[in-house]
Design a protein around this motif. Structure first.
Motif, PDB file in Angstrom:
ATOM      1  N   ARG A  86       0.840  -1.206   0.000  1.00 21.23           N
ATOM      2  CA  ARG A  86       0.000   0.000   0.000  1.00 21.23           C
ATOM      3  C   ARG A  86       0.871   1.250   0.000  1.00 21.23           C
TER       4      ARG A  86
ATOM      5  N   LEU B  84       2.326   1.853  -3.472  1.00 19.27           N
ATOM      6  CA  LEU B  84       1.292   2.312  -4.408  1.00 19.27           C
ATOM      7  C   LEU B  84       0.878   3.748  -4.105  1.00 19.27           C
ATOM      8  N   GLU B  85       0.726   4.080  -2.822  1.00 18.21           N
ATOM      9  CA  GLU B  85       0.345   5.445  -2.448  1.00 18.21           C
ATOM     10  C   GLU B  85       1.453   6.451  -2.776  1.00 18.21           C
TER      11      GLU B  85
ATOM     12  N   GLU C 287       4.611   1.816  -9.211  1.00 18.95           N
ATOM     13  CA  GLU C 287       3.716   0.878  -9.873  1.00 18.95           C
ATOM     14  C   GLU C 287       4.127  -0.546  -9.527  1.00 18.95           C
TER      15      GLU C 287
ATOM     16  N   PRO D 127       2.953  -4.157 -10.908  1.00 15.86           N
ATOM     17  CA  PRO D 127       2.125  -4.664 -11.999  1.00 15.86           C
ATOM     18  C   PRO D 127       1.027  -5.635 -11.575  1.00 15.86           C
ATOM     19  N   TRP D 128       1.138  -6.226 -10.417  1.00 14.87           N
ATOM     20  CA  TRP D 128       0.158  -7.231  -9.998  1.00 14.87           C
ATOM     21  C   TRP D 128      -0.703  -6.775  -8.820  1.00 14.87           C
ATOM     22  N   ALA D 129      -0.678  -5.458  -8.520  1.00 14.08           N
ATOM     23  CA  ALA D 129      -1.498  -4.957  -7.412  1.00 14.08           C
ATOM     24  C   ALA D 129      -1.943  -3.540  -7.691  1.00 14.08           C
ATOM     25  N   LYS D 130      -3.083  -3.159  -7.130  1.00 12.94           N
ATOM     26  CA  LYS D 130      -3.570  -1.784  -7.203  1.00 12.94           C
ATOM     27  C   LYS D 130      -4.423  -1.518  -5.978  1.00 12.94           C
ATOM     28  N   ILE D 131      -4.647  -0.253  -5.689  1.00 12.85           N
ATOM     29  CA  ILE D 131      -5.545   0.119  -4.597  1.00 12.85           C
ATOM     30  C   ILE D 131      -6.948   0.145  -5.180  1.00 12.85           C
ATOM     31  N   GLY D 132      -7.830  -0.619  -4.589  1.00 11.54           N
ATOM     32  CA  GLY D 132      -9.202  -0.738  -5.084  1.00 11.54           C
ATOM     33  C   GLY D 132     -10.105   0.371  -4.572  1.00 11.54           C
ATOM     34  N   GLU D 133     -11.327   0.335  -5.041  1.00 17.18           N
ATOM     35  CA  GLU D 133     -12.334   1.308  -4.613  1.00 17.18           C
ATOM     36  C   GLU D 133     -12.972   0.818  -3.306  1.00 17.18           C
TER      37      GLU D 133
END
Length: 165
Positions: free
Chosen positions: A141, A144-145, A149, A151-157
């Motif tokens: 986290r 990402l914050e 980048e 490539p296999w993770a992102k912060i969701g809604e």
């Protein structure tokens, strides 16, 4: 007696739904037939009533669980006393009127005992250790914050939920 004044029709509907007398579909259809504000008010009252009932039942369940723990602990203490008595008399069984006590070996696998000189698991033979991998979500986290980048993770809604005020 309910926490909120609910019309007799809604109380009857609630009772029939809880007892299984009517289906969830019939319950929903009946609520849907009410004017919007009345329907929402009735739903809010049912939510508060069921939350209160749930809290009361949860509290009662905790009381029963606590009482069960006290009972089991008492039984375990008495078993330990009988085991101590049998061990002190070097007996393996004793008559007790309608009952009989017998000292028996525990089942299952024999317990493992580790000596004081056992190595740290990280230093032991890998065949004798378990290693568990998991993602460090806080570190991911933070990256990402910070704009990095992965490539296999992102912060969701964030999801949504209803809060009754």
């Amino acid at each position: 007696m309910t926490l909120y004044e609910i019309t007799e029709d809604i109380l009857d509907l609630k009772s029939k739904y809880e007892s299984g007398e009517i289906s969830e579909e019939a319950f929903e259809d009946t609520l849907s037939s009410l004017p919007v504000e009345e329907k929402l008010e009735s739903i809010a009252k049912l939510i508060r009533t069921w939350e209160a009932e749930g809290d009361a039942l949860k509290a009662e369940a905790k009381k029963f669980s606590d009482r069960a723990s006290v009972a089991f602990n008492g039984a375990d203490r008495l078993k330990a006393r009988v085991q101590s008595f049998l061990a002190s008399t070097e007996a393996t069984e004793a008559n007790a009127g309608l009952f009989k006590f017998r000292l028996v070996k525990n089942g299952g696998k024999a317990p493992l005992e580790f000596f004081a000189n056992a190595p740290d698991p990280s230093q032991a033979d890998p065949k004798l250790t378990n290693l568990r991998y998991e993602f460090n979500k806080d570190a991911i986290r933070a990256k990402l914050e910070a704009g990095e980048e992965i490539p296999w993770a992102k912060i969701g809604e964030r999801g949504t939920h209803v809060r009754l005020l």
